[in-house]
Design a protein around this motif. Structure first.
Motif, PDB file in Angstrom:
ATOM      1  N   ARG A 144       0.804  -1.218   0.000  1.00 35.14           N
ATOM      2  CA  ARG A 144       0.000   0.000   0.000  1.00 35.14           C
ATOM      3  C   ARG A 144       0.841   1.274   0.000  1.00 35.14           C
ATOM      4  O   ARG A 144       0.294   2.367  -0.065  1.00 35.14           O
ATOM      5  CB  ARG A 144      -0.920   0.015   1.228  1.00 35.14           C
ATOM      6  CG  ARG A 144      -1.926  -1.108   1.281  1.00 35.14           C
ATOM      7  CD  ARG A 144      -2.858  -0.997   2.474  1.00 35.14           C
ATOM      8  NE  ARG A 144      -2.192  -1.308   3.737  1.00 35.14           N
ATOM      9  CZ  ARG A 144      -1.837  -0.420   4.646  1.00 35.14           C
ATOM     10  NH1 ARG A 144      -2.066   0.859   4.460  1.00 35.14           N
ATOM     11  NH2 ARG A 144      -1.247  -0.796   5.769  1.00 35.14           N
ATOM     12  N   THR A 145       2.168   1.142   0.092  1.00 36.01           N
ATOM     13  CA  THR A 145       3.038   2.291   0.296  1.00 36.01           C
ATOM     14  C   THR A 145       4.044   2.441  -0.831  1.00 36.01           C
ATOM     15  O   THR A 145       4.596   1.448  -1.324  1.00 36.01           O
ATOM     16  CB  THR A 145       3.782   2.148   1.642  1.00 36.01           C
ATOM     17  OG1 THR A 145       2.843   1.961   2.685  1.00 36.01           O
ATOM     18  CG2 THR A 145       4.623   3.371   1.939  1.00 36.01           C
ATOM     19  N   ASP A 146       4.291   3.668  -1.221  1.00 36.01           N
ATOM     20  CA  ASP A 146       5.358   3.950  -2.180  1.00 36.01           C
ATOM     21  C   ASP A 146       6.703   3.774  -1.484  1.00 36.01           C
ATOM     22  O   ASP A 146       6.958   4.403  -0.442  1.00 36.01           O
ATOM     23  CB  ASP A 146       5.220   5.379  -2.711  1.00 36.01           C
ATOM     24  CG  ASP A 146       6.359   5.765  -3.624  1.00 36.01           C
ATOM     25  OD1 ASP A 146       6.521   5.121  -4.676  1.00 36.01           O
ATOM     26  OD2 ASP A 146       7.094   6.715  -3.271  1.00 36.01           O
ATOM     27  N   ALA A 147       7.557   2.941  -2.036  1.00 40.05           N
ATOM     28  CA  ALA A 147       8.802   2.572  -1.362  1.00 40.05           C
ATOM     29  C   ALA A 147       9.739   3.757  -1.184  1.00 40.05           C
ATOM     30  O   ALA A 147      10.469   3.840  -0.193  1.00 40.05           O
ATOM     31  CB  ALA A 147       9.502   1.454  -2.135  1.00 40.05           C
ATOM     32  N   LEU A 148       9.759   4.692  -2.127  1.00 41.91           N
ATOM     33  CA  LEU A 148      10.714   5.803  -2.073  1.00 41.91           C
ATOM     34  C   LEU A 148      10.291   6.873  -1.077  1.00 41.91           C
ATOM     35  O   LEU A 148      11.092   7.312  -0.242  1.00 41.91           O
ATOM     36  CB  LEU A 148      10.880   6.430  -3.464  1.00 41.91           C
ATOM     37  CG  LEU A 148      11.856   7.601  -3.560  1.00 41.91           C
ATOM     38  CD1 LEU A 148      13.275   7.138  -3.236  1.00 41.91           C
ATOM     39  CD2 LEU A 148      11.811   8.251  -4.943  1.00 41.91           C
ATOM     40  N   LEU A 174     -15.541  16.576  -0.124  1.00 49.01           N
ATOM     41  CA  LEU A 174     -14.097  16.395  -0.094  1.00 49.01           C
ATOM     42  C   LEU A 174     -13.487  17.158  -1.265  1.00 49.01           C
ATOM     43  O   LEU A 174     -14.159  17.431  -2.265  1.00 49.01           O
ATOM     44  CB  LEU A 174     -13.694  14.927  -0.144  1.00 49.01           C
ATOM     45  CG  LEU A 174     -13.951  14.122  -1.412  1.00 49.01           C
ATOM     46  CD1 LEU A 174     -12.798  14.231  -2.408  1.00 49.01           C
ATOM     47  CD2 LEU A 174     -14.189  12.654  -1.076  1.00 49.01           C
ATOM     48  N   SER A 175     -12.226  17.485  -1.115  1.00 48.24           N
ATOM     49  CA  SER A 175     -11.488  18.126  -2.193  1.00 48.24           C
ATOM     50  C   SER A 175     -10.276  17.287  -2.534  1.00 48.24           C
ATOM     51  O   SER A 175      -9.745  16.550  -1.688  1.00 48.24           O
ATOM     52  CB  SER A 175     -11.060  19.542  -1.788  1.00 48.24           C
ATOM     53  OG  SER A 175     -12.190  20.384  -1.675  1.00 48.24           O
ATOM     54  N   LEU A 176      -9.847  17.411  -3.789  1.00 49.08           N
ATOM     55  CA  LEU A 176      -8.729  16.627  -4.293  1.00 49.08           C
ATOM     56  C   LEU A 176      -7.713  17.559  -4.925  1.00 49.08           C
ATOM     57  O   LEU A 176      -8.069  18.457  -5.703  1.00 49.08           O
ATOM     58  CB  LEU A 176      -9.226  15.605  -5.321  1.00 49.08           C
ATOM     59  CG  LEU A 176      -8.156  14.776  -6.042  1.00 49.08           C
ATOM     60  CD1 LEU A 176      -7.439  13.862  -5.041  1.00 49.08           C
ATOM     61  CD2 LEU A 176      -8.796  13.942  -7.160  1.00 49.08           C
ATOM     62  N   LEU A 177      -6.439  17.339  -4.580  1.00 49.29           N
ATOM     63  CA  LEU A 177      -5.327  18.041  -5.203  1.00 49.29           C
ATOM     64  C   LEU A 177      -4.520  17.045  -6.010  1.00 49.29           C
ATOM     65  O   LEU A 177      -4.125  15.992  -5.477  1.00 49.29           O
ATOM     66  CB  LEU A 177      -4.412  18.688  -4.159  1.00 49.29           C
ATOM     67  CG  LEU A 177      -4.790  20.036  -3.555  1.00 49.29           C
ATOM     68  CD1 LEU A 177      -6.113  19.941  -2.799  1.00 49.29           C
ATOM     69  CD2 LEU A 177      -3.681  20.525  -2.639  1.00 49.29           C
ATOM     70  N   LEU A 178      -4.297  17.337  -7.291  1.00 48.01           N
ATOM     71  CA  LEU A 178      -3.369  16.571  -8.116  1.00 48.01           C
ATOM     72  C   LEU A 178      -2.173  17.467  -8.404  1.00 48.01           C
ATOM     73  O   LEU A 178      -2.334  18.607  -8.866  1.00 48.01           O
ATOM     74  CB  LEU A 178      -4.035  16.116  -9.420  1.00 48.01           C
ATOM     75  CG  LEU A 178      -5.164  15.098  -9.270  1.00 48.01           C
ATOM     76  CD1 LEU A 178      -5.720  14.706 -10.641  1.00 48.01           C
ATOM     77  CD2 LEU A 178      -4.690  13.846  -8.526  1.00 48.01           C
ATOM     78  N   ILE A 179      -0.992  16.977  -8.109  1.00 45.20           N
ATOM     79  CA  ILE A 179       0.220  17.806  -8.110  1.00 45.20           C
ATOM     80  C   ILE A 179       1.267  17.169  -9.024  1.00 45.20           C
ATOM     81  O   ILE A 179       1.489  15.951  -8.980  1.00 45.20           O
ATOM     82  CB  ILE A 179       0.793  17.926  -6.678  1.00 45.20           C
ATOM     83  CG1 ILE A 179      -0.300  18.408  -5.716  1.00 45.20           C
ATOM     84  CG2 ILE A 179       1.994  18.856  -6.648  1.00 45.20           C
ATOM     85  CD1 ILE A 179       0.088  18.279  -4.246  1.00 45.20           C
ATOM     86  N   ASP A 180       1.918  18.017  -9.814  1.00 41.13           N
ATOM     87  CA  ASP A 180       2.986  17.554 -10.702  1.00 41.13           C
ATOM     88  C   ASP A 180       4.204  18.450 -10.495  1.00 41.13           C
ATOM     89  O   ASP A 180       4.090  19.686 -10.538  1.00 41.13           O
ATOM     90  CB  ASP A 180       2.539  17.613 -12.164  1.00 41.13           C
ATOM     91  CG  ASP A 180       3.484  16.879 -13.086  1.00 41.13           C
ATOM     92  OD1 ASP A 180       3.221  15.706 -13.362  1.00 41.13           O
ATOM     93  OD2 ASP A 180       4.489  17.494 -13.519  1.00 41.13           O
ATOM     94  N   GLY A 210       2.480   8.594  -9.434  1.00 40.08           N
ATOM     95  CA  GLY A 210       3.272   8.407 -10.647  1.00 40.08           C
ATOM     96  C   GLY A 210       4.700   8.812 -10.372  1.00 40.08           C
ATOM     97  O   GLY A 210       5.091   9.004  -9.216  1.00 40.08           O
ATOM     98  N   GLY A 211       5.515   8.961 -11.407  1.00 42.08           N
ATOM     99  CA  GLY A 211       6.908   9.332 -11.217  1.00 42.08           C
ATOM    100  C   GLY A 211       7.081  10.592 -10.402  1.00 42.08           C
ATOM    101  O   GLY A 211       7.664  10.578  -9.319  1.00 42.08           O
ATOM    102  N   GLU A 212       6.564  11.726 -10.908  1.00 40.97           N
ATOM    103  CA  GLU A 212       6.635  12.992 -10.187  1.00 40.97           C
ATOM    104  C   GLU A 212       5.249  13.526  -9.885  1.00 40.97           C
ATOM    105  O   GLU A 212       5.062  14.710  -9.632  1.00 40.97           O
ATOM    106  CB  GLU A 212       7.435  14.031 -10.993  1.00 40.97           C
ATOM    107  CG  GLU A 212       6.801  14.503 -12.274  1.00 40.97           C
ATOM    108  CD  GLU A 212       7.129  13.625 -13.482  1.00 40.97           C
ATOM    109  OE1 GLU A 212       6.984  14.123 -14.599  1.00 40.97           O
ATOM    110  OE2 GLU A 212       7.536  12.462 -13.311  1.00 40.97           O
TER     111      GLU A 212
END
Length: 372
Positions: free
Chosen positions: A212-216, A239-245, A287-289
């Motif tokens: 369930r966790t991102d390893a990095l 609820l509110s959602l933030l998508l960040i890049d 995702g990646g970033e």
């Protein structure tokens, strides 16, 4: 001690106590019937139903009541019974009372010459009950030791003073040493089994957490994000959602190297935690970033303000090593989901994603809301 370690120790202690309660209830519920049976055999051997019928009846009722209390306690101890401490105290009080009663009864049989026909039966039962404590109640060794002392020790001591019991007294004394050794070995075996079960539970929890966790970064991974978002949407509360890049992340990797890029991702995850600490937010690397923040109960204005505060935080604290301030910026899409709009979760996510790409298209390092 870290909070994670403290929680682990608390969880282990809770598991130990619940396991002790389960074992005590499973093993203790059967014992009451054997004490009733033992007493009936002793009373019949000593002909107490004729010579002392009232006393025989009273003691029969007492042993039956003690056995019934075990059944009642076992029912209360089943499943996820709470509180554990008082239940364990009740169990051991009942076990020790029964042991003391039988120990006193055996002393009475040995001392009263009129009960001589029941001596052997009483001693055999005493040996059996003491052995049961040594082998089956080692999860609380000091309790088992106290029960053996109440149940068996008086008979051993008194046997040395009963005529023609010299050999029996010696045998009982040797058997007492065996009981102490058996209790020690049973305790060690119980601890080994318990430690093995705890190790397996920890391994299971570790695998579950890793899934369930991102390893990095240590944030939720995409799978956990999707699960939490679906659960939050199903609750039908705002609820509110933030998508960040992270802007120009490829440039960071190319200029400083992939190790530096990983350091930026880790540092950014720390900034997310610092920004949303105490808000009940769910933070994820999807995702990646690319990152996401689920803000349960927050409206779009509050979410947009938090997103702008994050951008300002990043401007004050460069994330790339050996870089000038503000080298790392982010583009953020913000949207609010309301159950009253009857919007599908996938459409809501796509709308916030479009606002993110609009922020990137308009020059990056900015916050864009979902267009209505």
């Amino acid at each position: 001690m870290s909070s994670t370690t403290a929680e682990g120790v608390s969880s282990d202690a809770q598991f130990r106590r619940r396991r002790e309660l389960t074992e005590t209830a499973a093993r203790g519920v059967l014992g009451g019937g054997f004490y009733v049976l033992g007493w009936l055999v002793v009373a019949w051997s000593a002909d107490l139903h004729h010579s002392r019928p009232l006393l025989a009846a009273v003691l029969t009722v007492v042993f039956v009541l003690l056995a019934a209390l075990r059944v009642v306690l076992a029912r209360h101890s089943s499943g996820n019974a709470e509180p554990i401490g008082p239940l364990l105290s009740a169990w051991w009080s009942l076990l020790l009372i029964t042991a003391a009663l039988w120990g006193a009864l055996t002393v009475w049989v040995l001392v009263d010459v009129r009960l001589q026909p029941a001596r052997l039966v009483a001693l055999i039962c005493t040996v059996a009950y003491a052995t049961a404590f040594a082998h089956t109640f080692a999860m609380r060794w000091h309790g088992a030791l106290s029960a053996i002392a109440l149940l068996f020790l008086p008979s051993v001591v008194l046997a040395w003073f009963v005529a023609d019991f010299g050999g029996v007294a010696f045998a009982l004394s040797v058997f007492l040493l065996y009981l102490l050794s058996a209790l020690r070995l049973s305790r060690q075996q119980y601890e080994r089994q318990l430690l093995l079960e705890l190790a397996l539970l920890h391994q299971r929890d570790l695998y579950e957490k890793q899934s369930r966790t991102d390893a990095l970064t240590g944030l939720d991974n995409r799978r956990e994000f999707a699960f939490n978002l679906e659960r939050a949407l199903a609750a039908e509360t705002p609820l509110s959602l933030l998508l960040i890049d992270i802007d120009h992340f490829k440039h960071i990797n190319d200029r400083y190297g992939h190790a530096a890029g990983d350091a930026v991702l880790i540092a950014f995850a720390d900034q997310l935690r610092a920004q949303f600490e105490g808000d009940g937010a769910r933070l994820a690397r999807i995702g990646g970033e690319e990152f996401a923040v689920i803000l349960a109960g927050a409206d779009e204005d509050a979410a947009a303000a938090a997103a702008l505060a994050l951008c300002q935080r990043l401007a004050r604290a460069p994330l790339a090593p050996n870089a000038e301030r503000g080298v790392v910026t982010v583009s953020i899409g913000v949207g609010e989901w309301l159950a009253s709009r009857r919007q599908r979760g996938s459409d809501f996510l796509a709308a916030v994603d479009r606002s993110l790409y609009r922020a990137k298209a308009e020059g990056r390092n900015r916050v864009c809301r979902v267009e209505r």
